[in-house]
Enzyme design. Structure first.
Site, PDB file in Angstrom:
ATOM      1  N   GLU A 179     -11.803  -6.563  -1.481  1.00  0.00           N
ATOM      2  CA  GLU A 179     -11.507  -7.942  -1.862  1.00  0.00           C
ATOM      3  C   GLU A 179     -10.551  -7.954  -3.041  1.00  0.00           C
ATOM      4  O   GLU A 179     -10.992  -7.836  -4.204  1.00  0.00           O
ATOM      5  CB  GLU A 179     -12.794  -8.672  -2.270  1.00  0.00           C
ATOM      6  CG  GLU A 179     -13.825  -8.803  -1.181  1.00  0.00           C
ATOM      7  CD  GLU A 179     -14.732  -9.998  -1.432  1.00  0.00           C
ATOM      8  OE1 GLU A 179     -14.843 -10.831  -0.533  1.00  0.00           O
ATOM      9  OE2 GLU A 179     -15.294 -10.111  -2.529  1.00  0.00           O
ATOM     10  N   SER A 214     -10.042 -15.196   0.892  1.00  0.00           N
ATOM     11  CA  SER A 214      -9.378 -16.272   1.629  1.00  0.00           C
ATOM     12  C   SER A 214      -9.351 -16.054   3.140  1.00  0.00           C
ATOM     13  O   SER A 214      -8.376 -16.411   3.806  1.00  0.00           O
ATOM     14  CB  SER A 214      -7.949 -16.490   1.092  1.00  0.00           C
ATOM     15  OG  SER A 214      -8.003 -16.915  -0.267  1.00  0.00           O
ATOM     16  N   ASN A 254     -20.653 -15.186   1.851  1.00  0.00           N
ATOM     17  CA  ASN A 254     -21.105 -15.177   0.465  1.00  0.00           C
ATOM     18  C   ASN A 254     -21.075 -16.619  -0.030  1.00  0.00           C
ATOM     19  O   ASN A 254     -20.005 -17.157  -0.302  1.00  0.00           O
ATOM     20  CB  ASN A 254     -20.163 -14.277  -0.356  1.00  0.00           C
ATOM     21  CG  ASN A 254     -20.455 -14.326  -1.843  1.00  0.00           C
ATOM     22  OD1 ASN A 254     -21.471 -14.874  -2.268  1.00  0.00           O
ATOM     23  ND2 ASN A 254     -19.549 -13.765  -2.636  1.00  0.00           N
ATOM     24  N   GLY A 269     -10.544 -16.991  -3.146  1.00  0.00           N
ATOM     25  CA  GLY A 269     -10.519 -18.425  -3.412  1.00  0.00           C
ATOM     26  C   GLY A 269      -9.134 -18.985  -3.683  1.00  0.00           C
ATOM     27  O   GLY A 269      -8.998 -20.123  -4.132  1.00  0.00           O
ATOM     28  N   GLU A 281     -16.504 -11.223  -9.157  1.00  0.00           N
ATOM     29  CA  GLU A 281     -16.951 -12.291 -10.061  1.00  0.00           C
ATOM     30  C   GLU A 281     -18.069 -11.798 -10.977  1.00  0.00           C
ATOM     31  O   GLU A 281     -18.164 -12.211 -12.134  1.00  0.00           O
ATOM     32  CB  GLU A 281     -17.390 -13.520  -9.246  1.00  0.00           C
ATOM     33  CG  GLU A 281     -16.180 -14.251  -8.676  1.00  0.00           C
ATOM     34  CD  GLU A 281     -16.476 -15.116  -7.459  1.00  0.00           C
ATOM     35  OE1 GLU A 281     -17.658 -15.355  -7.143  1.00  0.00           O
ATOM     36  OE2 GLU A 281     -15.499 -15.541  -6.803  1.00  0.00           O
ATOM     37  N   LYS A 304     -22.131 -17.773  -2.771  1.00  0.00           N
ATOM     38  CA  LYS A 304     -21.971 -17.889  -4.232  1.00  0.00           C
ATOM     39  C   LYS A 304     -22.969 -18.930  -4.775  1.00  0.00           C
ATOM     40  O   LYS A 304     -24.078 -19.018  -4.261  1.00  0.00           O
ATOM     41  CB  LYS A 304     -20.518 -18.215  -4.588  1.00  0.00           C
ATOM     42  CG  LYS A 304     -19.552 -17.211  -3.926  1.00  0.00           C
ATOM     43  CD  LYS A 304     -18.149 -17.301  -4.409  1.00  0.00           C
ATOM     44  CE  LYS A 304     -17.288 -16.264  -3.678  1.00  0.00           C
ATOM     45  NZ  LYS A 304     -15.909 -16.221  -4.144  1.00  0.00           N
ATOM     46  N   HIS A 337     -19.481  -7.481  -6.710  1.00  0.00           N
ATOM     47  CA  HIS A 337     -18.473  -8.528  -6.472  1.00  0.00           C
ATOM     48  C   HIS A 337     -17.636  -8.721  -7.738  1.00  0.00           C
ATOM     49  O   HIS A 337     -18.168  -8.669  -8.853  1.00  0.00           O
ATOM     50  CB  HIS A 337     -19.157  -9.837  -6.076  1.00  0.00           C
ATOM     51  CG  HIS A 337     -18.187 -10.858  -5.564  1.00  0.00           C
ATOM     52  ND1 HIS A 337     -17.387 -11.584  -6.409  1.00  0.00           N
ATOM     53  CD2 HIS A 337     -17.855 -11.232  -4.312  1.00  0.00           C
ATOM     54  CE1 HIS A 337     -16.608 -12.374  -5.682  1.00  0.00           C
ATOM     55  NE2 HIS A 337     -16.876 -12.185  -4.408  1.00  0.00           N
TER      56      HIS A 337
HETATM   57  P1  PGA Z   1     -13.169 -16.606  -0.515  1.00  0.00           P
HETATM   58  O1  PGA Z   1     -14.183 -15.637  -1.286  1.00  0.00           O
HETATM   59  O2  PGA Z   1     -13.367 -16.350   0.965  1.00  0.00           O
HETATM   60  O3  PGA Z   1     -13.585 -17.981  -0.909  1.00  0.00           O
HETATM   61  O4  PGA Z   1     -11.794 -16.259  -0.948  1.00  0.00           O
HETATM   62  C1  PGA Z   1     -14.453 -14.339  -0.842  1.00  0.00           C
HETATM   63  C2  PGA Z   1     -15.447 -13.679  -1.742  1.00  0.00           C
HETATM   64  O5  PGA Z   1     -15.384 -13.866  -2.974  1.00  0.00           O
HETATM   65  O6  PGA Z   1     -16.340 -12.943  -1.276  1.00  0.00           O
END
Ligand code: PGA
Length: 238
Positions: A164, A202, A14, A170, A97, A16, A95
């Site tokens: 997740e 992560s 992803n 992150g 976010e 982003k 997601h």
């Molecule tokens: P990350 O993000 O691997 O940077 O923790 C995962 C995600 O949000 O899909």
């Protein structure tokens, strides 16, 4: 694994809101180094989707969101029909976010997954508890509620569920193997044996092998580490 048919692993990146045309070299390196025996998917920003899809080889290209509907007076929106037309074969829905920043509810996420299925796209449906929910002992209840509200009706359509935890995204922190196994067992009970369940939050080259060895973890949804071809390929090979 507790069922007859082994599920092929899926490692999805992803990106982003990262990536410019110059990042095509990163994608080309991913395509060139893609290991066999595993499904790789890269979800770049929309500006790069058609470009990547045209050079993807066996790598799936996906979007990070989809808007319900086909065509119409919806300024700024992009539908599943448009994603498929641009070469997308998958799309991330729900997601955290987007749930947080765009107020996406479980019902909206379900509609997005169904819109994806309408165009034959693999929906990668994200669920995950907040830190407060985890600390309050409500992680499993949260995941069950999110799935109850957001799983698409047409369950034969291509679907992957990504667990997740919001607090692991992150942050460099991950749940314990026991916590992940517990959530994935719950998801497995709800979605059945054929749906792949990814872990996300992560995931890096250094922890990928351990995370992918956990029961019912069929792959990973990778954020930051998917922006580096060598790191992403190391995860895919783990
Ligand atoms: P990350 O993000 O691997 O940077 O923790 C995962 C995600 O949000 O899909």
């Amino acid at each position: 694994m507790n069922e007859a048919m082994p599920r092929r692993r899926l490692i999805a990146g992803n990106w982003k809101m990262h990536g410019l045309v110059a990042s095509t070299t990163t994608f080309d390196a991913i395509v060139a180094g893609a290991p066999g025996g595993v499904d790789l998917c890269v979800c770049p920003p929309l500006t790069l989707l058609a470009n990547f899809a045209a050079r993807a080889g066996g790598v799936l290209v996906g979007a990070q969101d989809v808007v319900v509907g086909r065509f119409g007076a919806h300024t700024g929106d992009v539908s599943a029909a448009m994603l498929a037309d641009a070469g997308a074969r998958a799309v991330i829905v729900g997601h955290s976010e987007r749930r947080a920043a765009h107020g996406e509810t479980d019902a909206m996420v379900r509609a997005k997954a169904e819109a994806a299925h309408g165009e034959g796209l693999l929906a990668i449906l994200c669920v995950g508890e907040s830190e407060a929910e985890r600390e309050g002992g409500h992680a499993l209840a949260t995941i069950a509620r999110q799935l109850e509200g957001s799983l698409p009706g047409r369950r034969s359509a291509p679907l992957a569920v990504a667990y997740e935890p919001v607090w692991a995204i992150g942050s460099g922190r991950t749940p314990t193997a026991r916590q992940i196994a517990e959530v994935h067992a719950l998801v497995r009970k709800i979605v059945g044996p054929d749906t792949r369940i990814l872990y996300g939050g992560s995931v890096k080259a250094v922890n990928a092998a351990a995370l992918l060895a956990i029961d019912n973890v069929d792959g990973a949804l990778v954020g930051g580490a998917s922006l580096d071809a060598a790191e992403f390929l190391a995860i895919a090979s783990a």
